[in-house]
Motif scaffolding. Structure first.
Motif, PDB file in Angstrom:
ATOM      1  N   CYS A 102      50.565  97.535 110.307  1.00 56.87           N
ATOM      2  CA  CYS A 102      51.225  97.265 109.021  1.00 56.87           C
ATOM      3  C   CYS A 102      52.326  96.238 109.235  1.00 56.87           C
ATOM      4  CB  CYS A 102      51.807  98.549 108.436  1.00 56.87           C
ATOM      5  SG  CYS A 102      52.751  98.274 106.910  1.00 56.87           S
ATOM      6  N   GLU A 103      52.319  95.166 108.412  1.00 55.64           N
ATOM      7  CA  GLU A 103      53.308  94.096 108.548  1.00 55.64           C
ATOM      8  C   GLU A 103      54.200  93.973 107.317  1.00 55.64           C
ATOM      9  OE1 GLU A 103      50.862  90.667 109.647  1.00 55.64           O
ATOM     10  OE2 GLU A 103      51.637  90.868 111.680  1.00 55.64           O
ATOM     11  N   LEU A 104      54.232  95.010 106.477  1.00 58.36           N
ATOM     12  CA  LEU A 104      55.143  95.029 105.336  1.00 58.36           C
ATOM     13  C   LEU A 104      56.286  95.987 105.652  1.00 58.36           C
ATOM     14  CD1 LEU A 104      52.681  95.142 102.301  1.00 58.36           C
ATOM     15  CD2 LEU A 104      53.764  93.154 103.359  1.00 58.36           C
ATOM     16  N   LEU A 105      57.523  95.513 105.486  1.00 63.15           N
ATOM     17  CA  LEU A 105      58.667  96.336 105.853  1.00 63.15           C
ATOM     18  C   LEU A 105      58.738  97.613 105.032  1.00 63.15           C
ATOM     19  CD1 LEU A 105      61.422  93.626 106.367  1.00 63.15           C
ATOM     20  CD2 LEU A 105      60.233  94.937 108.107  1.00 63.15           C
ATOM     21  N   GLU A 106      58.260  97.556 103.772  1.00 67.64           N
ATOM     22  CA  GLU A 106      58.310  98.750 102.936  1.00 67.64           C
ATOM     23  C   GLU A 106      57.149  99.693 103.198  1.00 67.64           C
ATOM     24  OE1 GLU A 106      57.736  95.750 101.984  1.00 67.64           O
ATOM     25  OE2 GLU A 106      56.353  95.548 100.296  1.00 67.64           O
ATOM     26  N   GLY A 107      56.212  99.296 104.085  1.00 71.34           N
ATOM     27  CA  GLY A 107      55.064 100.122 104.404  1.00 71.34           C
ATOM     28  C   GLY A 107      53.816  99.631 103.707  1.00 71.34           C
ATOM     29  N   SER A 117      51.357 103.777 105.688  1.00 76.24           N
ATOM     30  CA  SER A 117      51.698 103.471 107.081  1.00 76.24           C
ATOM     31  C   SER A 117      53.008 102.706 107.098  1.00 76.24           C
ATOM     32  CB  SER A 117      50.600 102.619 107.737  1.00 76.24           C
ATOM     33  OG  SER A 117      49.375 103.295 107.730  1.00 76.24           O
ATOM     34  N   ALA A 118      53.897 103.062 108.033  1.00 74.51           N
ATOM     35  CA  ALA A 118      55.192 102.386 108.141  1.00 74.51           C
ATOM     36  C   ALA A 118      55.025 101.038 108.832  1.00 74.51           C
ATOM     37  CB  ALA A 118      56.178 103.261 108.910  1.00 74.51           C
ATOM     38  N   PHE A 119      56.015 100.186 108.698  1.00 70.22           N
ATOM     39  CA  PHE A 119      56.034  98.867 109.330  1.00 70.22           C
ATOM     40  C   PHE A 119      55.841  99.012 110.841  1.00 70.22           C
ATOM     41  CE2 PHE A 119      56.985  94.482 109.719  1.00 70.22           C
ATOM     42  CZ  PHE A 119      57.825  94.320 110.814  1.00 70.22           C
ATOM     43  N   GLY A 120      54.851  98.259 111.380  1.00 71.92           N
ATOM     44  CA  GLY A 120      54.573  98.287 112.812  1.00 71.92           C
ATOM     45  C   GLY A 120      53.622  99.379 113.246  1.00 71.92           C
ATOM     46  N   GLU A 121      53.244 100.288 112.334  1.00 74.92           N
ATOM     47  CA  GLU A 121      52.319 101.362 112.688  1.00 74.92           C
ATOM     48  C   GLU A 121      50.872 100.897 112.555  1.00 74.92           C
ATOM     49  OE1 GLU A 121      52.971 104.836 110.376  1.00 74.92           O
ATOM     50  OE2 GLU A 121      54.632 105.571 111.608  1.00 74.92           O
ATOM     51  N   GLN A 122      49.991 101.541 113.341  1.00 77.77           N
ATOM     52  CA  GLN A 122      48.559 101.290 113.240  1.00 77.77           C
ATOM     53  C   GLN A 122      47.948 102.302 112.271  1.00 77.77           C
ATOM     54  OE1 GLN A 122      46.387  99.109 114.887  1.00 77.77           O
ATOM     55  NE2 GLN A 122      48.072  97.978 115.782  1.00 77.77           N
ATOM     56  N   SER A 123      47.026 101.841 111.439  1.00 81.60           N
ATOM     57  CA  SER A 123      46.310 102.738 110.542  1.00 81.60           C
ATOM     58  C   SER A 123      44.843 102.333 110.518  1.00 81.60           C
ATOM     59  CB  SER A 123      46.901 102.689 109.137  1.00 81.60           C
ATOM     60  OG  SER A 123      46.783 101.384 108.592  1.00 81.60           O
ATOM     61  N   TYR A 124      43.969 103.287 110.231  1.00 82.98           N
ATOM     62  CA  TYR A 124      42.543 102.993 110.172  1.00 82.98           C
ATOM     63  C   TYR A 124      42.245 102.023 109.036  1.00 82.98           C
ATOM     64  CZ  TYR A 124      41.673 106.757 113.478  1.00 82.98           C
ATOM     65  OH  TYR A 124      41.654 107.542 114.593  1.00 82.98           O
ATOM     66  N   SER A 293      47.941 112.011  90.007  1.00 80.25           N
ATOM     67  CA  SER A 293      47.817 110.604  90.377  1.00 80.25           C
ATOM     68  C   SER A 293      48.858 110.264  91.438  1.00 80.25           C
ATOM     69  CB  SER A 293      48.009 109.701  89.161  1.00 80.25           C
ATOM     70  OG  SER A 293      47.003 109.941  88.203  1.00 80.25           O
ATOM     71  N   PRO A 294      48.637 109.218  92.207  1.00 75.35           N
ATOM     72  CA  PRO A 294      49.643 108.846  93.219  1.00 75.35           C
ATOM     73  C   PRO A 294      50.836 108.141  92.590  1.00 75.35           C
ATOM     74  CG  PRO A 294      47.802 107.324  93.285  1.00 75.35           C
ATOM     75  CD  PRO A 294      47.422 108.388  92.314  1.00 75.35           C
ATOM     76  N   PHE A 295      51.989 108.244  93.247  1.00 79.87           N
ATOM     77  CA  PHE A 295      53.148 107.440  92.865  1.00 79.87           C
ATOM     78  C   PHE A 295      53.890 107.022  94.126  1.00 79.87           C
ATOM     79  CE2 PHE A 295      55.230 111.533  93.359  1.00 79.87           C
ATOM     80  CZ  PHE A 295      56.475 111.219  93.873  1.00 79.87           C
ATOM     81  N   PHE A 296      54.508 105.833  94.041  1.00 78.05           N
ATOM     82  CA  PHE A 296      55.292 105.330  95.162  1.00 78.05           C
ATOM     83  C   PHE A 296      56.501 104.585  94.621  1.00 78.05           C
ATOM     84  CE2 PHE A 296      51.043 105.768  96.922  1.00 78.05           C
ATOM     85  CZ  PHE A 296      51.318 106.470  98.089  1.00 78.05           C
ATOM     86  N   LEU A 297      57.655 104.807  95.251  1.00 77.29           N
ATOM     87  CA  LEU A 297      58.898 104.127  94.901  1.00 77.29           C
ATOM     88  C   LEU A 297      59.352 103.327  96.110  1.00 77.29           C
ATOM     89  CD1 LEU A 297      60.639 107.172  93.190  1.00 77.29           C
ATOM     90  CD2 LEU A 297      59.490 105.280  92.028  1.00 77.29           C
ATOM     91  N   ALA A 321      62.276 111.958 104.192  1.00 73.55           N
ATOM     92  CA  ALA A 321      62.019 110.751 103.392  1.00 73.55           C
ATOM     93  C   ALA A 321      62.956 109.649 103.871  1.00 73.55           C
ATOM     94  CB  ALA A 321      62.211 111.035 101.908  1.00 73.55           C
ATOM     95  N   ASN A 322      62.613 109.019 104.997  1.00 71.32           N
ATOM     96  CA  ASN A 322      63.527 108.087 105.674  1.00 71.32           C
ATOM     97  C   ASN A 322      62.953 106.689 105.838  1.00 71.32           C
ATOM     98  OD1 ASN A 322      63.879 110.962 107.579  1.00 71.32           O
ATOM     99  ND2 ASN A 322      65.539 110.243 106.264  1.00 71.32           N
ATOM    100  N   ASP A 323      61.989 106.325 104.992  1.00 69.26           N
ATOM    101  CA  ASP A 323      61.422 104.979 105.023  1.00 69.26           C
ATOM    102  C   ASP A 323      61.847 104.201 103.780  1.00 69.26           C
ATOM    103  OD1 ASP A 323      59.980 105.285 107.459  1.00 69.26           O
ATOM    104  OD2 ASP A 323      58.515 106.504 106.362  1.00 69.26           O
ATOM    105  N   ALA A 324      61.538 102.917 103.765  1.00 69.60           N
ATOM    106  CA  ALA A 324      61.870 102.082 102.611  1.00 69.60           C
ATOM    107  C   ALA A 324      61.006 102.415 101.406  1.00 69.60           C
ATOM    108  CB  ALA A 324      61.716 100.608 102.960  1.00 69.60           C
ATOM    109  N   ILE A 325      59.939 103.171 101.608  1.00 70.93           N
ATOM    110  CA  ILE A 325      59.036 103.562 100.533  1.00 70.93           C
ATOM    111  C   ILE A 325      58.902 105.073 100.529  1.00 70.93           C
ATOM    112  CG2 ILE A 325      56.977 103.327 101.970  1.00 70.93           C
ATOM    113  CD1 ILE A 325      55.531 102.272  99.491  1.00 70.93           C
ATOM    114  N   TYR A 326      58.830 105.661  99.317  1.00 68.55           N
ATOM    115  CA  TYR A 326      58.645 107.107  99.192  1.00 68.55           C
ATOM    116  C   TYR A 326      57.640 107.360  98.089  1.00 68.55           C
ATOM    117  CZ  TYR A 326      59.241 111.997  98.044  1.00 68.55           C
ATOM    118  OH  TYR A 326      58.994 113.322  97.788  1.00 68.55           O
ATOM    119  N   GLY A 327      56.755 108.326  98.310  1.00 64.83           N
ATOM    120  CA  GLY A 327      55.803 108.674  97.275  1.00 64.83           C
ATOM    121  C   GLY A 327      54.875 109.770  97.723  1.00 64.83           C
TER     122      GLY A 327
END
Length: 713
Positions: A102-107, A117-124, A293-297, A321-327
């Motif tokens: 993931c290359e987005l700072l907000e995830g 996925s958080a910034f710098g994490e690998q996801s499928y 439904s999903p939500f993200f802030l 809840a310690n990331d730049a994105i929460y949902g």
């Protein structure tokens, strides 16, 4: 601009998994080329890398090779190709194997699974993802295979131009993309950077960093069907929104670097009186979603110091809840309320503006949003089946194999490690939610025995036979399952020669040549080493044209004996000393690098071939010690100026010698006025030049005598 052939890329995708659907193979006009590549959108690990030759006549694709990326997104291609034809590279995903950074700072939120996925994490990576690129050559003639979001955009643009993926269209699309984003270097040859790696950002030039940031801003776009279909081109590209995202990302990335490593030209940073200030780039916004439904802030900030995030709900801390994105992927009625986030560094903190979330009640009708998929694996690998529903974690899940429910398998993901053939079968999930029960479709699991890598354990060997005798070549191979054989003579297939053994009865001169075998299995094919067959006429006589010669050598010098036959056939040799076989002396030449007195004696060799054995003549070896030279001289009684010289004033003598009058580079010191005799030992035969000088009591060497020459035998 309309994409004229909507099935073009679909064919590429199918080719990667069904090789028989595409042309394959090489011809004699192809040039061998080794190309190293890399795939980043972020870093794509364990992605399938398929390379195709593109026909500029009709746009058809020929599969050249398939490999995979390593954990750093790198891969290597060994391909044969015509320099005039474009080579297309496709990166596709293997389910539950391929990952992306993931290359987005907000995830990053996966389009189909909704997983964050958080910034710098690998996801499928979803198996509907693909990334396209091209093999390109730079101005130094070096080939590159750099596959990125920008290379994908170049390929898609060229594909949608009249004529498709021709070299002219590729160059046009390449310039178009570079001009649009004001790039100095082509994305097809530029170094690909992982922007989650601070050291990589600091060590690369700004143009490469800018390309990486622009590519990272494509994340949401790359999850769409239009991206997969290659219908998004630079002509219909949402440039404004992507550039806005890139500017925010550039600002954030730049301020995550140490001051000395920043790229100030990427974006103008706001002025600050205090390096500890926190700049809020965006706050969460109000949202209205349906229940389930999903939500993200999201909130976005930057600082010269490390930032920490803490989300709150109705003023209360939300644990974890310690990331730049929460949902959440499934909103409940209890999630309705007011959200904000505290952003702090080591010295300061700020609080974002509040965002209200409204959740509309909705009666949930249980649905399966992702079915488990059939898989074919090799024994020892893992099985992983997934089921997703709109009820999320509130649903109860169990798994069934055939007619039996599996015990203790109650997760939405079923994992069987180190699978064997007994694990093969039909699997499905049973989902229960509030009294409603759903069954997934069956996923067929096929487990095959692992195949060892094909290996030739015994190659055919050279043979010499007399005309009329039989010949037998053999090859042995291991691994790879069922194996097939084909023998060749001088590169031409021998009809009917399809066994591991090739038999030739009553060989004639026409059977002479080089023989090879090709072994083919389900894992590939291998060619043996060439074996030469020589057929010798019955009436040919054999003699030795080179005999060992007697010689005399000095101790520690080298010596050798050799023999040679009149026949150009395979020979075996054995050397003897004083009628005893010398262990290991089985070559045409017998050589000893350092002679000793024990080497003196009588030598001969036997030469063996299809005609039998022949013995060489005998040769004697005499080993003698190197010559020595005894010297004596008179003690001097006067100095060079004629004054008397006392014995007490003489320290000793210096004797210098060498093989040339102008090169007396060897010397010895003889201590003592009365020591006027000395012997030089272990000297090389031939001319030896010497001269001598007196050393006085002050260690000063006087004038040397005139050199004399001595001939040593």
């Amino acid at each position: 601009m309309r994409f004229e052939n909507p099935f073009h890329i679909a064919v590429v995708f199918l080719c990667a998994f069904a090789l028989s659907a595409c042309q394959s193979g090489e011809d004699e006009n192809m040039l061998q080329s080794a190309v190293r590549g890399k795939a980043i959108k972020g870093v794509i690990s364990q992605g399938v890398v398929s390379t195709y030759r593109v026909s500029e006549e009709n746009g058809s694709l020929s599969l050249l090779s398939t490999t995979s990326t390593d954990s750093n997104g790198r891969f290597s291609l060994n391909i044969n190709h015509d320099e005039e034809q474009p080579l297309l590279i496709q990166i596709s995903a293997q389910p539950v194997v391929t990952t992306m950074t993931c290359e987005l700072l907000e995830g990053c939120i996966a389009e189909h699974s909704g997983v964050l996925s958080a910034f710098g994490e690998q996801s499928y990576v979803d198996d509907s993802f693909q990334l396209l690129g091209l093999i390109a050559t730079d101005s130094f003639g070096e080939k590159h295979a750099k596959v990125s979001a920008l290379s994908h955009l170049i390929v898609a643009t060229a594909l949608n131009l009249p004529g498709g993926l021709t070299r002219g269209n590729i160059e046009f699309a390449e310039r178009w993309v570079m001009e649009t984003f004001q790039l100095s270097n082509s994305p097809l040859i530029s170094e690909l950077i992982d922007i989650s790696d601070d050291s990589a950002l600091a060590q690369n030039d700004s143009d490469d960093v800018i390309q990486a940031i622009i590519g990272a801003s494509f994340y949401n776009l790359s999850q769409t069907q239009s991206w997969y279909d290659a219908s998004i081109t630079i002509d219909n590209f949402p440039i404004s929104s992507i550039l806005e995202q890139a500017q925010v990302l550039a600002l954030s990335v730049n301020h995550h670097l140490p001051v000395t490593d920043q790229h100030p030209e990427l974006i103008a940073s706001p002025s600050s009186q205090n390096k500890a200030d926190i700049f809020l780039l965006s706050s969460p916004t109000d949202a209205n979603v349906n229940q389930y439904s999903p939500f993200f802030l999201r909130a976005q900030a930057y600082s010269n110091q490390v930032l920490q995030y803490q989300w709150r709900f109705n003023g209360e801390i939300i644990p974890g809840a310690n990331d730049a994105i929460y949902g959440k992927t499934h909103a409940s009625l209890n999630d309705a309320g007011v959200y904000d986030v505290i952003i702090r560094n080591a010295q300061n903190q700020i609080i974002s503006s509040s965002a209200s979330l409204s959740v509309e009640p909705k009666e949930l009708s249980l649905k399966i949003t992702k079915q488990p998929r059939s898989q074919s694996i090799v024994s020892g690998q893992s099985i992983e089946l997934n089921i997703n529903t709109n009820a999320g974690s509130d649903a109860n899940v169990s798994w069934q194999k055939g007619a039996s429910v599996l015990a203790n398998k109650n997760s939405s993901t079923l994992v069987i490690s180190n699978a064997s053939q007994s694990d093969a079968g039909d699997y499905r999930a049973i989902i229960e939610y509030k009294g409603e029960v759903l069954y997934s479709s069956f996923a067929k699991i096929t487990v095959t025995e692992a195949l060892n890598t094909l290996r030739i354990s015994q190659h055919p060997s050279d043979q010499d036979v007399l005309a009329g005798h039989n010949v037998r070549f053999e090859i042995s191979a291991e691994g790879g399952g069922f194996m097939r054989y084909q023998w060749f003579k001088d590169g031409n297939a021998i009809e009917g020669a399809t066994n591991a053994t090739l038999a030739i009865e009553s060989a004639t001169q026409t059977d002479q040549g080089n023989y090879t075998a090709q072994v083919t299995s389900s894992t590939g094919n291998l060619n043996s080493k060439a074996a030469q067959l020589r057929v010798i006429a019955q009436n040919v006589a054999q003699t030795l044209v080179e005999q060992p010669q007697s010689q005399q050598v000095y101790l520690e010098d080298s010596f050798q004996f050799s023999v040679a036959s009149t026949l150009a056939t395979s020979h075996s040799y054995q050397w003897y000393k004083d009628d005893k076989a010398i262990n290991g002396a089985t070559s045409r030449i017998y050589e000893v690098s350092t002679a000793s007195s024990a080497d003196a004696g009588t030598y001969y060799a036997t030469v063996n071939n299809v005609f039998g054995s022949i013995r060489s003549s005998s040769a004697s070896l005499n080993v003698k010690a190197k010559p020595s030279l005894s010297l004596s001289w008179a003690m001097p009684t006067e100095r060079e100026n004629g004054e008397a010289l006392n014995q007490s004033e003489i320290y000793g003598y210096k004797l210098a010698f060498g093989s040339s009058e102008n090169s007396l580079s060897n010397s010895v010191e003889i201590v003592g006025a009365q020591n006027t005799n000395f012997t030089l030992s272990n000297l090389d035969p031939g001319s030896l030049y010497l001269h001598i000088a007196t050393i006085d009591s002050d260690r000063i060497t006087g004038r040397f005598s005139q050199p004399i020459e001595v001939i040593l035998q």
